[in-house]
Scaffold this active site. Structure first.
Site, PDB file in Angstrom:
ATOM      1  N   LYS A  44      90.829  35.999  24.583  1.00  0.00           N
ATOM      2  CA  LYS A  44      90.727  34.665  24.741  1.00  0.00           C
ATOM      3  C   LYS A  44      92.019  33.780  23.557  1.00  0.00           C
ATOM      4  CE  LYS A  44      88.372  33.865  28.214  1.00  0.00           C
ATOM      5  NZ  LYS A  44      88.731  33.507  29.935  1.00  0.00           N
ATOM      6  N   SER A 258      80.354  42.168  28.760  1.00  0.00           N
ATOM      7  CA  SER A 258      81.260  42.400  29.454  1.00  0.00           C
ATOM      8  C   SER A 258      82.459  43.368  30.259  1.00  0.00           C
ATOM      9  CB  SER A 258      82.273  40.840  29.338  1.00  0.00           C
ATOM     10  OG  SER A 258      83.013  40.905  28.914  1.00  0.00           O
TER      11      SER A 258
END
Lengths: 317, 92
Positions: A44, A258
């Site tokens: 991110k 994830s």
């Protein structure tokens, strides 16, 4: 180049590593793009920095501005770090049931936290942020789910880095959240390698969590364009945990849950290529390290079954 | 030829509460016909006018069959099929 002018300049240029033990054959190779090597430890950092810099460029963000973002996770941490270094105030809206670790990570970078009701999860956080935005028209909401500069960051950096390191790429696999990684890197790779397969790994929760999440389920990020994808995998908690532990045990890579889901889809397409007798170079994204998930106990559990039980009912992506 | 089919909670009234059942078929369509012979009423919940119902997602070895050949997707022995309800306005 391994020398940078500032910590923010060190975003991106992450390693791409071959996984010799998990690759199914000599000519069907699986590669991990280690995005945990970014300054705050997740992929991110790329969209957060790019969204801020594009907003500065077109005058939406000026010195003294307040940034507002609904986020309980990595994007907030990345935005808070960039905001701190660039001198912006930042307000993050997050569900009240978010873990203590995440609150501390945001607070240590100087972010102000506004809690939204737990019911409805991030969907409610988005609604509360939009209300705050209406009350404070001078605050700047970058809004990762609908900001083209989120996907733009991956089009400008993630995609080109992968192609430069591995021109023979056949498959690109990443998790499906804001969809920014798949949309941006996916479009870039398809433009340069027309046959490349763009593969989404979508988290699938057990029935209990579905009950908690059902308001989230109807939410489609504005960035999502299904035509970019070749195919989509739905990966359950059990497979995600199993692969996360395999990645650690066999290749020594300590990643978040994830990433296990992305690896599961990567091994799925690799196995299909092997069965079809085709050579393949499959790249998947390691979105973050396992640090923020240590308290779940999944890495040290005696068995995969025990690790899966430890994760029951929790959100992991 | 045996294929494992995972059934969501909402459809388990057709499978005596079983989370997974076994079936046969060369294609998804044939598999649903086979399941119907033991679990009456299940097919109707999955198929409409010869195609997959809009609010049902079916995965072959975790891959969304809408990106494969839909209800005509070919199956192989040992495959795993997962059925999930899609919520209106989901990601399709």
């Amino acid at each position: 180049m391994a020398r940078y002018d500032s910590p923010l300049a060190a975003v991106g240029n992450t390693p791409l590593v071959h996984l010799p033990r998990l690759s199914p054959a000599d000519d069907v190779r699986v590669w991990a793009k280690l995005e945990d090597r970014n300054p705050t430890g997740s992929i991110k950092d790329r969209p957060a920095l790019h969204m801020i810099e594009q907003a500065e460029k077109d005058g939406r963000l000026t010195p003294g501005c307040t940034i507002l973002e609904p986020t309980s996770g990595n994007t907030g941490i990345s935005l808070a770090m960039a905001a701190k270094l660039k001198g912006y105030r930042i307000v993050c809206v997050m569900p009240e049931n978010t873990s203590e670790e995440r609150r501390q990570l945001l607070a240590m970078w100087g972010a102000e936290i506004r809690s939204s009701p737990a019911a409805g999860g991030s969907n409610t956080a988005v609604r509360v942020a939009k209300e705050l935005s209406a009350e404070h028209p001078d605050w700047v909401m970058l809004y990762q789910y609908g900001n083209p500069d989120n996907a733009g960051a991956h089009y400008a950096t993630t995609g080109p880095e992968i192609l430069e390191d591995l021109p023979s790429i056949t498959h690109f696999v990443a998790g499906l959240g804001t969809t920014g990684t798949l949309m941006g890197a996916g479009r870039y790779l398809r433009e340069h390698v027309p046959d490349v397969k763009i593969v989404a790994a979508e988290p699938r929760y057990d029935d209990l969590v579905y009950g908690l999440r059902n308001l989230d389920e109807g939410f489609v990020p504005e960035l999502y364009d299904e035509s970019v994808l070749t195919t989509r995998f739905s990966v359950g908690s059990e497979d995600a945990v199993t692969r996360t532990r395999e990645l650690l045990a066999q290749e020594g890579i300590f990643a978040g849950v994830s990433t296990g889901a992305a690896l599961h889809a990567a091994l799925g397409v690799a196995r299909k290529a092997e069965r079809a007798g085709e050579a393949a170079d499959v790249v998947f994204i390691v979105a973050d390290g396992g640090w923020k998930y240590l308290s779940t106990g999944i890495y040290t559990a005696e068995s995969t079954e025990a690790a899966v039980a430890a994760l029951q009912g929790q959100l992991w992506a | 030829m045996a294929i494992e089919v995972r059934i969501p909670t909402i459809l388990r009234n057709y499978t005596d509460g079983q989370k997974a059942v076994s079936g046969e078929g060369d294609t998804l369509s044939a598999l649903f016909e086979d399941l119907e012979s033991r679990h009456t009423g299940l097919r109707e919940r999955l198929v409409d006018d010869g195609d997959l119902r809009r609010f049902v997602n079916v995965y072959l070895n975790d891959e969304d069959v809408r990106f494969l050949d839909g209800i005509g997707t070919k199956l192989t022995d040992g495959d795993s099929v997962t059925i999930l309800p899609a919520v209106a306005g989901g990601m399709h």
